[in-house]
Enzyme design. Structure first.
Site, PDB file in Angstrom:
ATOM      1  N   ASN A 225     130.588 104.968  18.950  1.00  0.00           N
ATOM      2  CA  ASN A 225     129.817 104.372  18.002  1.00  0.00           C
ATOM      3  C   ASN A 225     128.691 105.443  17.408  1.00  0.00           C
ATOM      4  O   ASN A 225     127.835 105.268  16.813  1.00  0.00           O
ATOM      5  CB  ASN A 225     129.062 103.358  18.477  1.00  0.00           C
ATOM      6  CG  ASN A 225     128.192 103.485  19.571  1.00  0.00           C
ATOM      7  OD1 ASN A 225     128.207 104.644  20.064  1.00  0.00           O
ATOM      8  ND2 ASN A 225     127.438 102.494  20.134  1.00  0.00           N
ATOM      9  N   HIS A 226     129.178 106.852  17.832  1.00  0.00           N
ATOM     10  CA  HIS A 226     128.381 107.934  17.480  1.00  0.00           C
ATOM     11  C   HIS A 226     128.771 108.415  16.063  1.00  0.00           C
ATOM     12  O   HIS A 226     129.929 108.459  15.616  1.00  0.00           O
ATOM     13  CB  HIS A 226     128.622 108.855  18.434  1.00  0.00           C
ATOM     14  CG  HIS A 226     128.032 108.765  19.705  1.00  0.00           C
ATOM     15  ND1 HIS A 226     128.153 109.678  20.913  1.00  0.00           N
ATOM     16  CD2 HIS A 226     127.075 107.802  20.240  1.00  0.00           C
ATOM     17  CE1 HIS A 226     127.445 109.103  21.730  1.00  0.00           C
ATOM     18  NE2 HIS A 226     126.863 107.741  21.596  1.00  0.00           N
TER      19      HIS A 226
ATOM     20  N   HIS B  74     117.218 105.377  22.911  1.00  0.00           N
ATOM     21  CA  HIS B  74     117.368 103.855  22.992  1.00  0.00           C
ATOM     22  C   HIS B  74     118.100 103.633  24.124  1.00  0.00           C
ATOM     23  O   HIS B  74     118.448 102.500  24.625  1.00  0.00           O
ATOM     24  CB  HIS B  74     117.763 102.990  21.886  1.00  0.00           C
ATOM     25  CG  HIS B  74     119.137 103.703  21.453  1.00  0.00           C
ATOM     26  ND1 HIS B  74     119.420 104.019  19.827  1.00  0.00           N
ATOM     27  CD2 HIS B  74     120.517 104.021  21.742  1.00  0.00           C
ATOM     28  CE1 HIS B  74     120.281 104.436  19.686  1.00  0.00           C
ATOM     29  NE2 HIS B  74     121.006 104.425  20.966  1.00  0.00           N
TER      30      HIS B  74
ATOM     31  N   SER C 260     125.536  99.596  11.437  1.00  0.00           N
ATOM     32  CA  SER C 260     127.125  99.739  11.779  1.00  0.00           C
ATOM     33  C   SER C 260     127.319 100.736  10.521  1.00  0.00           C
ATOM     34  O   SER C 260     126.767 101.031   9.876  1.00  0.00           O
ATOM     35  CB  SER C 260     127.832  98.610  12.050  1.00  0.00           C
ATOM     36  OG  SER C 260     127.697  97.947  10.945  1.00  0.00           O
ATOM     37  N   MET C 261     128.436 101.253  10.899  1.00  0.00           N
ATOM     38  CA  MET C 261     129.237 102.149  10.023  1.00  0.00           C
ATOM     39  C   MET C 261     129.311 101.625   8.422  1.00  0.00           C
ATOM     40  O   MET C 261     129.820 100.324   8.417  1.00  0.00           O
ATOM     41  CB  MET C 261     130.770 102.348  10.613  1.00  0.00           C
ATOM     42  CG  MET C 261     131.446 103.706   9.804  1.00  0.00           C
ATOM     43  SD  MET C 261     133.069 103.808  10.451  1.00  0.00           S
ATOM     44  CE  MET C 261     133.723 104.822   9.318  1.00  0.00           C
TER      45      MET C 261
ATOM     46  N   HIS D 253     117.832  98.153  18.757  1.00  0.00           N
ATOM     47  CA  HIS D 253     118.394  99.541  18.293  1.00  0.00           C
ATOM     48  C   HIS D 253     119.378  99.711  17.411  1.00  0.00           C
ATOM     49  O   HIS D 253     119.543 100.879  16.889  1.00  0.00           O
ATOM     50  CB  HIS D 253     118.624 100.222  19.735  1.00  0.00           C
ATOM     51  CG  HIS D 253     120.136  99.867  20.068  1.00  0.00           C
ATOM     52  ND1 HIS D 253     120.715  98.512  20.082  1.00  0.00           N
ATOM     53  CD2 HIS D 253     121.172 100.704  20.532  1.00  0.00           C
ATOM     54  CE1 HIS D 253     121.758  98.578  20.570  1.00  0.00           C
ATOM     55  NE2 HIS D 253     122.277  99.866  20.724  1.00  0.00           N
TER      56      HIS D 253
ATOM     57  N   ALA E 104     122.859  97.302  15.100  1.00  0.00           N
ATOM     58  CA  ALA E 104     123.139  95.824  14.602  1.00  0.00           C
ATOM     59  C   ALA E 104     123.644  95.054  15.975  1.00  0.00           C
ATOM     60  O   ALA E 104     123.398  93.917  15.994  1.00  0.00           O
ATOM     61  CB  ALA E 104     124.111  96.110  13.655  1.00  0.00           C
ATOM     62  N   GLY E 105     124.260  95.742  16.610  1.00  0.00           N
ATOM     63  CA  GLY E 105     124.893  95.083  18.083  1.00  0.00           C
ATOM     64  C   GLY E 105     126.191  94.598  17.696  1.00  0.00           C
ATOM     65  O   GLY E 105     126.337  94.027  16.671  1.00  0.00           O
TER      66      GLY E 105
ATOM     67  N   LYS F  46     132.342 110.435  11.428  1.00  0.00           N
ATOM     68  CA  LYS F  46     132.565 109.602  12.554  1.00  0.00           C
ATOM     69  C   LYS F  46     133.248 110.596  13.619  1.00  0.00           C
ATOM     70  O   LYS F  46     134.002 111.134  13.670  1.00  0.00           O
ATOM     71  CB  LYS F  46     133.607 108.558  12.452  1.00  0.00           C
ATOM     72  CG  LYS F  46     133.221 107.097  11.628  1.00  0.00           C
ATOM     73  CD  LYS F  46     132.727 106.237  12.502  1.00  0.00           C
ATOM     74  CE  LYS F  46     133.205 105.903  13.984  1.00  0.00           C
ATOM     75  NZ  LYS F  46     132.096 106.341  14.976  1.00  0.00           N
TER      76      LYS F  46
END
Lengths: 476, 135
Positions: free
Chosen positions: A202-203, A324, A375-376, A399, A401-402, A475
């Site tokens: 997710n980076h 976070h 998110s993206m 931190h 969207a989750g 991404k």
């Protein structure tokens, strides 16, 4: 989860009263709708955390919470070392001090019109990302210790970025309690070539545009205007942080037994703050935090160089940076008394209210900037910490969207190419290393960031300042 | 035999075999299959390693984490494994080659194996070794 399992405090606050082995209550900050969609495990994990020794006030979860390792992701828990409080790997995570840097520019969206593709190419080329990528910096055991002691300051000393950057990083980009001797050689060696790399999963790195302003007065004071170009990226302490987590998982597993700490789940392995194992872990976590600070500072420099190479009059300044996945010693007022607490935030952002000395003086009167990455392809937000948040949640907020869907489910539903096509239709330029990685990070795999952020704002933990819309996404 | 299974944020790895060792070897394959297309990885290099745990569950996490660390440190991608377990100590071998993002169809990095959903057990004469990995 069924909201009737909770005591409703307000539209955005839900509690489980202290019961059984719990030492304190458990608390979730979320709208009823988000709570309904949240997995049962969050409640179970919160109740387990609430049962740990020395926990203060409550085990908390933010609106983006989901099932984690011992602690829920989106979890906040504070411990008092004088009351048998503990430190836990699950409360920090494997990606120590994973966080977000947001940079502001003097550019408006019109200044970069038509240049989106070349900017995307430059960022993709200059910022190493993806599995197995390495940076230009090559270190040895001596060099890495300097990184672990110096954090972002080390990077600036080496010519990556400018001293002003340090003023706008949490803790000025350097944890004083870091002790490299508490970090294994394996962790250090794995990092020799990874300083200045984004990673994968997710980076991400995004060029964004200020799309909506919520507080005109403060936004103007901070130089925000609609259409202003910003750059944000999300990454952490890379292999070194992961290895510290792996190493101490075993050390703390032994410590839990040695000190007879009753844990309800193996994942909660922990050591008393006052123990040698606990202090060693804390010193290693601080070293890991410095590694993340250095990593983001190097990337900030690469971003700045990339943009300036295309638009020579561009000025790219650090707006703020915050982690976070952290554990920090902080002073909080509990029942009128100031106490020094070890606050774990796993997938939760510090969100200090106005006047705290930890906030850069430029922002101190308005509250700490809280950077929430969407998110993206979805919105990101900048909020400001509040006084109420200090009282209710040790000055913490969500931190991101989750996740709402597993990676496999996300991949089953959509191919990476499909996700990219849809983003392109919305005017977002995407560069990526792994198409399946893109599918896993599809916007549909996450909760609605708008609802997540609104829950935090409506609960009073932070107030909305501006919303950012992505125009370029790189991404890992 | 190996497989991955669903988890909200992350993903689980499961190795199934006739012996504990085989279950451990297969779990390692499952983990590397998250990062690469392991069918594309040739067995050109061999790495030997050792690890230990207080019990079989802890040993599984140590085994997987040691493999992740060795692969990352050496810039290798692994696809085949051998494990020999005696009294919660493991002597293992990993086979693979230098990481090649294109050739191995690199996907998502696994950060660590965790104690989440961690189980090593026997079921109808088959051994099963599984846990969640952080990606």
């Amino acid at each position: 989860m069924d909201p009737s399992l909770f005591k409703k405090i307000s539209e955005y606050e839900w509690e489980i009263e202290k019961q059984g082995e719990m030492n304190v209550k458990a608390k979730i900050f979320a709208s009823e709708n988000l709570l309904l969609k949240m997995d049962e495990k969050v409640k179970e994990q919160l109740m387990n955390v609430a049962s740990l020794p020395g926990i203060v006030e409550a085990a908390m979860a933010m609106s983006d919470a989901h099932w984690g390792y011992g602690f829920p992701i989106g979890g906040v828990a504070a411990f008092d070392g004088n009351e048998g409080g503990v430190l836990s790997v699950g409360g920090v995570g494997f990606d120590i001090n994973c966080g977000v840097r947001t940079m502001s520019t003097n550019l408006s969206v019109d200044d970069i019109k038509g240049k989106e593709e070349i900017i995307a190419d430059a960022l993709f080329k200059n910022v190493p990302a993806g599995l197995g990528s390495t940076g230009k910096i090559k270190l040895n055991l001596y060099g890495i210790d300097e990184v672990l002691r110096g954090g972002a300051e080390w990077a600036v000393d080496k010519g990556y970025g400018i001293p002003e950057d340090l003023n706008f990083i949490e803790e000025n980009g350097k944890m004083e309690n870091a002790d490299p001797s508490k970090v294994s050689d394996m962790a250090k060696k794995r990092q020799f070539k990874e300083v200045g790399t984004l990673g994968s999963g997710n980076h991400y790195l995004e060029v964004q545009v200020v799309d909506k302003i919520y507080d005109e007065k403060l936004a103007k004071k901070l130089g925000f205007f609609e259409g202003k170009v910003m750059v944000s990226f999300h990454t952490g302490s890379r292999a070194l942080g992961h290895q510290i987590g792996m190493d101490y998982l075993k050390i703390l597993a032994h410590a839990s037994k040695k000190y007879g700490i009753k844990i309800r789940d193996r994942e909660l392995v922990c050591a008393p703050i006052s123990s040698k194992e606990g202090q060693d872990y804390f010193a290693a976590v601080n070293a890991g935090m410095n590694c993340a600070f250095a990593n983001r500072q190097v990337i900030a420099h690469l971003v700045r160089e990339s943009i300036e190479s295309i638009i020579p009059h561009a000025e790219v300044k650090t707006f703020y940076e915050i982690g976070h996945n952290t554990c920090k010693v902080e002073k909080h007022v509990i029942d009128g008394k100031e106490r020094s607490l070890y606050v774990h935030r796993k997938g939760a952002t510090r969100a200090f209210g106005p006047k705290r000395k930890e906030i850069p003086k430029e922002y101190r009167d308005m509250g700490q900037p809280v950077l929430i990455g969407g998110s993206m392809g979805t919105y990101s937000y900048i909020l400001l910490g509040t006084e109420l948040g200090m009282k209710k949640a040790f000055g913490s907020a969500c931190h991101g969207a989750g996740r709402s869907k597993s990676r496999r489910q996300a991949k089953r539903e959509q191919r990476g190419e499909e996700v990219i096509r849809k983003l392109k239709e919305r005017g977002i330029v995407v560069r990526y290393h792994s198409a399946s990685g893109v599918a896993e990070e599809a916007p549909e795999a996450y909760k609605d960031v708008v609802e997540v952020v609104d829950s935090i704002a409506n609960a009073g933990l932070a107030k909305k300042l501006v919303r950012l819309r992505p125009i370029i996404n790189v991404k890992g | 035999m190996f497989e991955t299974f669903e988890h909200k944020a992350d993903i689980g790895v499961r190795g199934i075999g006739k012996t504990i060792e085989e279950a451990f070897e297969e779990a390692a394959k499952a983990m590397f299959s998250i990062m690469f297309d392991i069918n594309c990885i040739e067995k050109k290099e061999k790495v030997t390693l050792k690890c230990n745990g207080d019990d079989l569950e802890m040993l599984l996490v140590e085994w997987l984490n040691t493999l992740l660390a060795e692969a990352d440190l050496r810039g290798l991608a692994f696809s085949e494994f051998r494990a020999k377990i005696e009294q919660n100590s493991l002597k293992g071998e990993a086979y693979g080659e230098k990481l090649n993002v294109k050739k191995h169809k690199a996907k998502t990095e696994v950060k660590a194996a965790t104690y989440s959903n961690l189980k090593v057990y026997e079921d109808n004469g088959r051994w099963i070794a599984e846990c969640i990995v952080d990606v």
